[in-house]
Design an enzyme around this catalytic site. Sequence first.
Site, short mmCIF file in Angstrom:
data_model
loop_
_atom_site.label_atom_id
_atom_site.label_comp_id
_atom_site.label_asym_id
_atom_site.label_seq_id
_atom_site.Cartn_x
_atom_site.Cartn_y
_atom_site.Cartn_z
N SER A 1 0.86 -1.19 0.00
CA SER A 1 0.00 0.00 0.00
C SER A 1 0.89 1.23 0.00
CB SER A 1 -0.87 0.01 1.25
OG SER A 1 -1.28 1.34 1.51
N HIS B 1 -1.46 -1.60 -4.05
CA HIS B 1 -2.73 -1.23 -3.40
C HIS B 1 -2.78 0.29 -3.25
CE1 HIS B 1 -6.05 -2.19 -0.53
NE2 HIS B 1 -5.58 -1.17 0.18
N ASP C 1 -4.80 3.43 -1.89
CA ASP C 1 -5.83 3.80 -0.91
C ASP C 1 -6.43 5.15 -1.25
OD1 ASP C 1 -5.94 1.65 1.09
OD2 ASP C 1 -3.82 2.13 1.37
N MET D 1 -9.15 7.95 -0.21
CA MET D 1 -9.95 8.40 0.94
C MET D 1 -10.53 9.78 0.65
SD MET D 1 -7.46 7.33 4.06
CE MET D 1 -6.51 5.80 4.03
N HIS E 1 -8.57 0.81 -3.54
CA HIS E 1 -9.40 0.59 -2.35
C HIS E 1 -10.14 1.90 -2.06
CE1 HIS E 1 -9.36 -0.23 2.30
NE2 HIS E 1 -10.58 -0.15 1.80
N MET F 1 -12.19 4.12 -0.11
CA MET F 1 -12.78 4.43 1.20
C MET F 1 -13.52 5.74 1.03
SD MET F 1 -9.49 3.23 3.40
CE MET F 1 -8.43 3.29 1.96
N MET G 1 -10.76 -5.78 6.51
CA MET G 1 -9.94 -4.77 7.21
C MET G 1 -9.56 -5.29 8.59
SD MET G 1 -9.61 -2.18 5.15
CE MET G 1 -8.65 -1.18 6.29
N GLY H 1 -8.49 4.43 7.33
CA GLY H 1 -8.21 5.86 7.40
C GLY H 1 -6.74 6.20 7.52
N PHE H 2 -6.00 5.33 8.18
CA PHE H 2 -4.60 5.66 8.43
C PHE H 2 -3.71 4.41 8.36
CE2 PHE H 2 -7.30 8.69 10.53
CZ PHE H 2 -6.77 9.91 10.09
N GLY H 3 -2.48 4.63 7.94
CA GLY H 3 -1.50 3.54 7.95
C GLY H 3 -0.88 3.42 9.34
N GLY H 4 -0.16 2.35 9.55
CA GLY H 4 0.63 2.19 10.76
C GLY H 4 -0.16 1.91 12.03
N ASP I 1 -6.05 -6.23 5.13
CA ASP I 1 -5.48 -4.88 5.07
C ASP I 1 -5.46 -4.25 6.46
OD1 ASP I 1 -4.78 -2.29 4.37
OD2 ASP I 1 -6.52 -1.92 3.09
N GLY I 2 -4.25 -3.94 6.94
CA GLY I 2 -4.10 -3.25 8.21
C GLY I 2 -3.20 -4.00 9.17
N GLY I 3 -2.04 -3.43 9.45
CA GLY I 3 -1.13 -4.03 10.42
C GLY I 3 -0.48 -5.33 9.96
N GLY J 1 1.51 -1.62 4.19
CA GLY J 1 1.97 -0.25 3.93
C GLY J 1 3.17 0.08 4.78
C1 DX5 Z 1 -5.90 1.92 5.88
C2 DX5 Z 1 -5.57 1.48 4.47
C3 DX5 Z 1 -4.44 0.54 4.39
C4 DX5 Z 1 -3.16 1.03 4.97
C5 DX5 Z 1 -2.53 -0.14 5.63
O1 DX5 Z 1 -7.10 2.60 5.87
O2 DX5 Z 1 -6.67 0.89 3.83
O3 DX5 Z 1 -4.27 0.04 3.08
O4 DX5 Z 1 -2.28 1.56 4.05
O5 DX5 Z 1 -1.43 0.34 6.25
P1 DX5 Z 1 -0.55 -0.50 7.25
O6 DX5 Z 1 -0.02 -1.68 6.49
O7 DX5 Z 1 0.47 0.48 7.64
O8 DX5 Z 1 -1.45 -0.92 8.38
ZN ZN Z 2 -6.30 -0.20 1.91
#
Ligand code: DX5
Ligand code: ZN
Length: 239
Positions: free
Chosen positions: A20, A45, A47, A49, A78, A80, A149, A154-157, A184-186, A206
């Site tokens: 991502s 991927h 994202d 938003m 993706h 959102m 999910m 909404g946010f990475g990390g 997707d996520g973590g 990501g």
């Molecule tokens: C979050 C995104 C993800 C995000 C994942 O809303 O949809 O795709 O980039 O990020 P990580 O891998 O950092 O959790």
């Molecule tokens: Zn995503």
Amino acid sequence: MKIEASKKLPKAGTIEIAPSILSADFARLADEIAVIESAGVKVVHLDVMDGHFVPNITIGPPVIAKLRKYSNLVFDSHLMISEPEKFAERFVEAGADHVTFHIEAANEPKRLIDKLHELGATAGICLNPDTPVDSIKDVAPLCDMVLVMTVHPGFGGQKFILDAAKKIIQVREIVGPDIRIEVDGGIDPQTTPIVVSYGADTLVAGNAIFSKPDRVGAINAIRQAYKEGHNIKRRGTRS
Ligand code: DX5
Ligand code: ZN
């Protein structure tokens, strides 16, 4: 310009990493994507938003259209966003090959899936951590990939939510072995064996890739993690 997505998601049966770009350097996106392409990934991927469906704003069709000129990867977008039916066509026009939208955002999900297929794109439905699997049971089998999910979008990390990941098991029971399940996520080398054992085959990552100076090394670490876990029985998949 002909509206027809041209690149296809790899057929189910392999594990794919879909980096991502949310945590990438947005001023150097084409270079960032070239680096992950050199690592042998097939999917990126993207994202999207809107500041409405989620409390953050990222990119839209103009950025995807520019990136399309620089990459042969499958563009997994993706969305959102609220009212995905209003914008889906513009994303395919811009070069998105696969379009995922959220079940919580769509009024007529089946119609949107049909429309994406008519446009030559593949279609995906996404489930938030608090949304029951039941809400997608009728539409998931019509999709090419289901996105689960494992953080609130909404946010990475953010921190991986194990209870959300467990939904992968139920989704796999619904869709069988021939539809991809993306998570997707973590996702990182620690969480990868868990989600793969639940039946996920498409791993969005990501922060675990783009926060590292060595992106290729970070991708290989995730590959290593699912290879080492390969003797864990993968639920409901053919391989
Ligand atoms: C979050 C995104 C993800 C995000 C994942 O809303 O949809 O795709 O980039 O990020 P990580 O891998 O950092 O959790
Ligand atoms: Zn995503």
